[in-house]
Design a protein around this motif. Structure first.
Motif, mmCIF file in Angstrom:
data_model
loop_
_atom_site.group_PDB
_atom_site.id
_atom_site.type_symbol
_atom_site.label_atom_id
_atom_site.label_comp_id
_atom_site.label_asym_id
_atom_site.label_seq_id
_atom_site.Cartn_x
_atom_site.Cartn_y
_atom_site.Cartn_z
ATOM 1 N N MET A 1 0.836 -1.200 0.000
ATOM 2 C CA MET A 1 0.000 0.000 0.000
ATOM 3 C C MET A 1 0.872 1.252 0.000
ATOM 4 O O MET A 1 1.910 1.287 0.674
ATOM 5 N N THR A 5 -2.968 5.509 0.996
ATOM 6 C CA THR A 5 -3.883 4.415 1.348
ATOM 7 C C THR A 5 -3.717 4.021 2.810
ATOM 8 O O THR A 5 -4.706 3.769 3.519
ATOM 9 N N ILE A 6 -2.470 3.985 3.266
ATOM 10 C CA ILE A 6 -2.189 3.643 4.664
ATOM 11 C C ILE A 6 -2.836 4.656 5.603
ATOM 12 O O ILE A 6 -3.483 4.295 6.594
ATOM 13 N N LEU A 8 -5.370 6.709 5.001
ATOM 14 C CA LEU A 8 -6.828 6.620 4.937
ATOM 15 C C LEU A 8 -7.344 5.429 5.750
ATOM 16 O O LEU A 8 -8.351 5.532 6.449
ATOM 17 N N THR A 9 -6.645 4.313 5.657
ATOM 18 C CA THR A 9 -7.022 3.128 6.428
ATOM 19 C C THR A 9 -6.867 3.384 7.922
ATOM 20 O O THR A 9 -7.734 3.021 8.728
ATOM 21 N N LEU A 10 -5.757 4.039 8.280
ATOM 22 C CA LEU A 10 -5.497 4.373 9.678
ATOM 23 C C LEU A 10 -6.599 5.278 10.231
ATOM 24 O O LEU A 10 -7.109 5.048 11.333
ATOM 25 N N THR A 12 -9.686 5.590 9.148
ATOM 26 C CA THR A 12 -10.957 4.864 9.222
ATOM 27 C C THR A 12 -11.023 3.964 10.455
ATOM 28 O O THR A 12 -12.008 3.974 11.202
ATOM 29 N N VAL A 13 -9.956 3.187 10.677
ATOM 30 C CA VAL A 13 -9.916 2.268 11.820
ATOM 31 C C VAL A 13 -9.980 3.045 13.129
ATOM 32 O O VAL A 13 -10.717 2.679 14.065
ATOM 33 N N HIS A 14 -9.223 4.133 13.195
ATOM 34 C CA HIS A 14 -9.192 4.920 14.426
ATOM 35 C C HIS A 14 -10.543 5.572 14.704
ATOM 36 O O HIS A 14 -11.010 5.587 15.858
ATOM 37 N N SER A 145 0.627 -2.849 12.656
ATOM 38 C CA SER A 145 -0.033 -3.497 11.516
ATOM 39 C C SER A 145 -0.258 -2.559 10.336
ATOM 40 O O SER A 145 -0.314 -3.008 9.187
ATOM 41 N N LEU A 146 -0.377 -1.249 10.598
ATOM 42 C CA LEU A 146 -0.708 -0.321 9.512
ATOM 43 C C LEU A 146 0.414 0.635 9.124
ATOM 44 O O LEU A 146 0.445 1.113 7.992
#
Length: 219
Positions: A1, A5-6, A8-10, A12-14, A145-146
């Motif tokens: 990634m 992308t990393i 955005l994922t971070l 969202t999860v947070h 992990s991210l």
């Protein structure tokens, strides 16, 4: 990634984690509902700085080292569990001391605020988050992990800003909504129930963490 992308994922999860019920959420709800916007806002700021501190410690590997030391981690659990128990028992004690009132809401707080200053409100928010061992585990897992070790310093800096900014935005928004006059009128009659639920939540979480730490220390 790639880094975008990393990030955005971070984010969202947070954000999903922020919205889930827990000690941070309960602390804002309880205090903003009963004591108003200023107290809720400074608690939100304290919680956000606690999250920022956890994020920095996880990103630098300090939190991982703490988690890998059973005795040190158990002591952190003991401190965190004790603090949550203190918050819960204080809330329930205050609830028992309060007197039921048949008066309607008039825009004034009938309960004296035990959080006497902005610094006290900030400190309570910061301590609630930073002493929560579950928060330490969450951020160690999230960062490991991210966020790859090869990520640029700029990317890591943006990641920290995202975690802090989303936390402050969410908790401040929660405090603002719960302390709005229209919301206060609706919540006035059920404020004791909110205090009771939050107090029980703190006692259960704190008791569970406290018991786990005692088991770890005796093994």
């Amino acid at each position: 990634m790639n880094e975008v992308t990393i990030l955005l994922t971070l984010a969202t999860v947070h954000f999903l984690a922020l919205m889930s019920p827990g000690p941070d959420f309960a602390l804002v709800v309880q205090n903003a509902t009963r004591y108003g916007r200023q107290t809720g806002s400074y608690i939100a700021l304290g919680l956000s700085f606690g999250i920022l501190t956890h994020s920095i410690l996880s990103l630098t590997g300090v939190s991982y080292l703490v988690q890998q030391q059973p005795m040190l981690f158990a002591l952190l659990q003991l401190a965190g569990g004790s603090y949550l128990l203190y918050l819960g028992l204080s809330a329930l004690k205050g609830l028992l001391r309060s007197r039921p009132s048949s008066e309607t809401y008039d825009g004034k707080r009938e309960t004296q605020n035990p959080i006497q200053s902005k610094r006290h409100a900030f400190s309570r928010g910061f301590a609630t988050n930073i002493l929560n061992p579950k928060a330490l585990i969450f951020f160690v897992s999230l960062m490991s992990s991210l966020v790859p070790a090869t990520m640029s310093l700029t990317g890591k800096g943006i990641a920290l800003l995202i975690l802090f900014g989303l936390s402050l935005l969410w908790f401040s928004l929660l405090a603002w909504v719960l302390s709005a006059k229209t919301m206060q009128k609706r919540l006035y009659a059920i404020t004791p129930y909110i205090d009771g639920i939050c107090g029980v939540l703190f006692v259960l979480l704190g008791g569970s963490i406290f018991w786990q730490s005692l088991l770890a220390l005796t093994q």
